[in-house]
Every structure is written in C-alpha cells, then in structure tokens.
Design a protein around this motif. Structure first.
Motif, PDB file in Angstrom:
ATOM      1  N   CYS A  64     -40.480 -43.401  14.783  1.00 28.34           N
ATOM      2  CA  CYS A  64     -39.220 -43.225  15.494  1.00 28.34           C
ATOM      3  C   CYS A  64     -38.212 -42.481  14.628  1.00 28.34           C
ATOM      4  CB  CYS A  64     -38.643 -44.564  15.932  1.00 28.34           C
ATOM      5  SG  CYS A  64     -39.557 -45.326  17.281  1.00 28.34           S
ATOM      6  N   ALA A  65     -38.179 -42.782  13.354  1.00 32.75           N
ATOM      7  CA  ALA A  65     -37.218 -42.154  12.450  1.00 32.75           C
ATOM      8  C   ALA A  65     -37.463 -40.659  12.318  1.00 32.75           C
ATOM      9  CB  ALA A  65     -37.288 -42.813  11.079  1.00 32.75           C
ATOM     10  N   PHE A  66     -38.669 -40.197  12.545  1.00 31.76           N
ATOM     11  CA  PHE A  66     -38.983 -38.789  12.391  1.00 31.76           C
ATOM     12  C   PHE A  66     -39.212 -38.067  13.720  1.00 31.76           C
ATOM     13  CE2 PHE A  66     -38.919 -38.703   7.931  1.00 31.76           C
ATOM     14  CZ  PHE A  66     -39.394 -39.921   7.493  1.00 31.76           C
ATOM     15  N   THR A  67     -38.867 -38.703  14.828  1.00 34.28           N
ATOM     16  CA  THR A  67     -39.022 -38.066  16.128  1.00 34.28           C
ATOM     17  C   THR A  67     -38.108 -36.845  16.213  1.00 34.28           C
ATOM     18  OG1 THR A  67     -39.548 -40.173  17.152  1.00 34.28           O
ATOM     19  CG2 THR A  67     -38.815 -38.427  18.619  1.00 34.28           C
ATOM     20  N   PHE A  68     -38.622 -35.750  16.715  1.00 31.97           N
ATOM     21  CA  PHE A  68     -37.851 -34.526  16.883  1.00 31.97           C
ATOM     22  C   PHE A  68     -37.744 -34.216  18.361  1.00 31.97           C
ATOM     23  CE2 PHE A  68     -35.944 -30.653  15.674  1.00 31.97           C
ATOM     24  CZ  PHE A  68     -36.356 -29.699  16.588  1.00 31.97           C
ATOM     25  N   GLN A  69     -36.536 -34.018  18.802  1.00 30.02           N
ATOM     26  CA  GLN A  69     -36.321 -33.685  20.199  1.00 30.02           C
ATOM     27  C   GLN A  69     -36.297 -32.166  20.326  1.00 30.02           C
ATOM     28  OE1 GLN A  69     -33.011 -35.905  21.568  1.00 30.02           O
ATOM     29  NE2 GLN A  69     -33.433 -35.512  23.700  1.00 30.02           N
ATOM     30  N   THR A  70     -37.030 -31.618  21.276  1.00 30.74           N
ATOM     31  CA  THR A  70     -37.091 -30.160  21.407  1.00 30.74           C
ATOM     32  C   THR A  70     -35.817 -29.582  21.997  1.00 30.74           C
ATOM     33  OG1 THR A  70     -38.200 -30.346  23.540  1.00 30.74           O
ATOM     34  CG2 THR A  70     -39.605 -30.087  21.588  1.00 30.74           C
ATOM     35  N   LYS A  71     -35.121 -30.328  22.817  1.00 34.84           N
ATOM     36  CA  LYS A  71     -33.843 -29.864  23.344  1.00 34.84           C
ATOM     37  C   LYS A  71     -32.740 -30.563  22.554  1.00 34.84           C
ATOM     38  CE  LYS A  71     -31.063 -29.109  27.350  1.00 34.84           C
ATOM     39  NZ  LYS A  71     -30.836 -29.281  28.751  1.00 34.84           N
ATOM     40  N   ALA A  72     -32.040 -29.798  21.749  1.00 31.99           N
ATOM     41  CA  ALA A  72     -31.060 -30.373  20.827  1.00 31.99           C
ATOM     42  C   ALA A  72     -29.797 -30.858  21.522  1.00 31.99           C
ATOM     43  CB  ALA A  72     -30.697 -29.343  19.770  1.00 31.99           C
ATOM     44  N   GLN A  73     -29.388 -30.187  22.563  1.00 29.69           N
ATOM     45  CA  GLN A  73     -28.102 -30.482  23.164  1.00 29.69           C
ATOM     46  C   GLN A  73     -28.258 -31.226  24.488  1.00 29.69           C
ATOM     47  OE1 GLN A  73     -27.505 -26.153  22.575  1.00 29.69           O
ATOM     48  NE2 GLN A  73     -25.361 -26.763  22.561  1.00 29.69           N
ATOM     49  N   THR A  74     -27.332 -32.146  24.722  1.00 28.67           N
ATOM     50  CA  THR A  74     -27.276 -32.873  25.981  1.00 28.67           C
ATOM     51  C   THR A  74     -25.839 -32.855  26.482  1.00 28.67           C
ATOM     52  OG1 THR A  74     -29.056 -34.343  25.282  1.00 28.67           O
ATOM     53  CG2 THR A  74     -27.690 -35.096  27.107  1.00 28.67           C
ATOM     54  N   PHE A  75     -25.677 -32.584  27.743  1.00 24.38           N
ATOM     55  CA  PHE A  75     -24.370 -32.624  28.387  1.00 24.38           C
ATOM     56  C   PHE A  75     -24.476 -33.630  29.521  1.00 24.38           C
ATOM     57  CE2 PHE A  75     -24.955 -28.471  26.562  1.00 24.38           C
ATOM     58  CZ  PHE A  75     -23.742 -28.213  25.949  1.00 24.38           C
ATOM     59  N   LYS A  76     -23.501 -34.542  29.630  1.00 19.82           N
ATOM     60  CA  LYS A  76     -23.572 -35.585  30.645  1.00 19.82           C
ATOM     61  C   LYS A  76     -22.268 -35.718  31.404  1.00 19.82           C
ATOM     62  CE  LYS A  76     -27.012 -38.654  28.612  1.00 19.82           C
ATOM     63  NZ  LYS A  76     -27.307 -40.008  28.189  1.00 19.82           N
ATOM     64  N   ASN A  77     -22.422 -36.036  32.678  1.00 23.58           N
ATOM     65  CA  ASN A  77     -21.318 -36.397  33.548  1.00 23.58           C
ATOM     66  C   ASN A  77     -21.761 -37.630  34.320  1.00 23.58           C
ATOM     67  OD1 ASN A  77     -19.483 -34.219  32.988  1.00 23.58           O
ATOM     68  ND2 ASN A  77     -20.958 -32.900  33.988  1.00 23.58           N
ATOM     69  N   PRO A  78     -21.462 -38.838  33.818  1.00 25.37           N
ATOM     70  CA  PRO A  78     -21.914 -40.059  34.495  1.00 25.37           C
ATOM     71  C   PRO A  78     -21.457 -40.102  35.954  1.00 25.37           C
ATOM     72  CG  PRO A  78     -21.064 -40.570  32.316  1.00 25.37           C
ATOM     73  CD  PRO A  78     -20.736 -39.134  32.578  1.00 25.37           C
TER      74      PRO A  78
END
Length: 151
Positions: free
Chosen positions: A10-24
C-alpha cells in the motif's frame, strides 16, 4: 507477516492519474462559476506556486482600463507561466482571484473567460476575494495559482 506485506505494498502504490477534481453531490454545482470544490494530487511530482498575475500586458505591464481585457490578459499571463513548465491550465490545482470592486457583472465576465481557457476540462479549486485596491493603480484583477507536474 501477510499484514506487513500488505502495508508495504500500500505504501508504494502508484496511481496513474495524479490529479482528482471533485464536486460532491450534496454541494451546489460550481462549474458554471468556473471552479471545482476540491482538487487533490496523489502522486510524487512538482508543485508550481505561481505569483499573482495581473491583467498587465507585456514587459511594460500596460493596464487596459477594461476589466474583460485585464481578465483575458491575466489568464494569458498564467498560461505563459504554465507553458514554461510544459503544463496546461488543467494542471492548475488551486487559484485565488482578487477582483477590485467586485460585482455580479465582473463575476459573469470572469466565469465566461475562465470557461474559455479551461475549455471543458475540470476547473481548479478556487477562492475569489473582493478587494478595494491591488498593488498598482489601474490593476483590476490578480490571479495566483498552484499547479502540479507529475514525475
């Protein structure tokens, strides 16, 4: 041991999409106003902190008295800086907008012009602050930003 391996993975998991934008869903839709409620970055990279860009044109910093022209110029100045890092407006995670003598008419102009620059991409998180005056006489708007460049 299995638990420790899971923690390490878990500590070394890499997300391919770096950015997240949210509107709850439980909050109002901010898109018509040119911002997202929240933006986040989950991957290593470089944050770029951009000083307030005014509507001053060129090295002479000519300030046109027309608010819309200053908005367009401030956004163009922001794009010039982003381009120097090979970034685009969608790499901006947060902006702060300072508007002299803010009004509904000025807000509408801001919304129209930021929509043209972001052109359907997710808007950054945003704070708009009405102010009575900025650093130089004739400055009507200033926009600072925080952008992110993934490694």
């Amino acid at each position: 041991m299995k638990y420790l391996i899971s923690l390490l993975l878990c500590a070394f998991t890499f997300q391919t999409k770096a950015q997240t934008f949210k509107n709850p869903d439980s909050l109002f839709n901010p898109a018509p106003y040119g911002f997202s409620h929240v933006s986040s970055v989950k991957t290593p990279g470089e944050f770029i902190y951009i000083s307030g860009q005014s509507g001053g044109l060129g090295k002479e910093h000519f300030l046109n008295p027309d608010f819309r022209i200053q908005v367009k110029t401030a956004l163009e100045n922001l794009k010039i800086i982003l381009n120097s890092y090979q970034l685009k407006p969608e790499n901006v995670m947060k902006i702060t907008i300072l508007i002299v003598d803010h009004s509904p008419e000025k807000l509408k102009i801001w919304e129209e012009e930021i929509s043209k620059v972001w052109n359907g991409k997710p808007f950054p998180a945003s704070t708009l602050i009405p102010v009575p005056k900025l650093a130089l006489d004739g400055m009507l708007i200033e926009v600072d930003a925080i952008a992110f460049k993934a490694n």
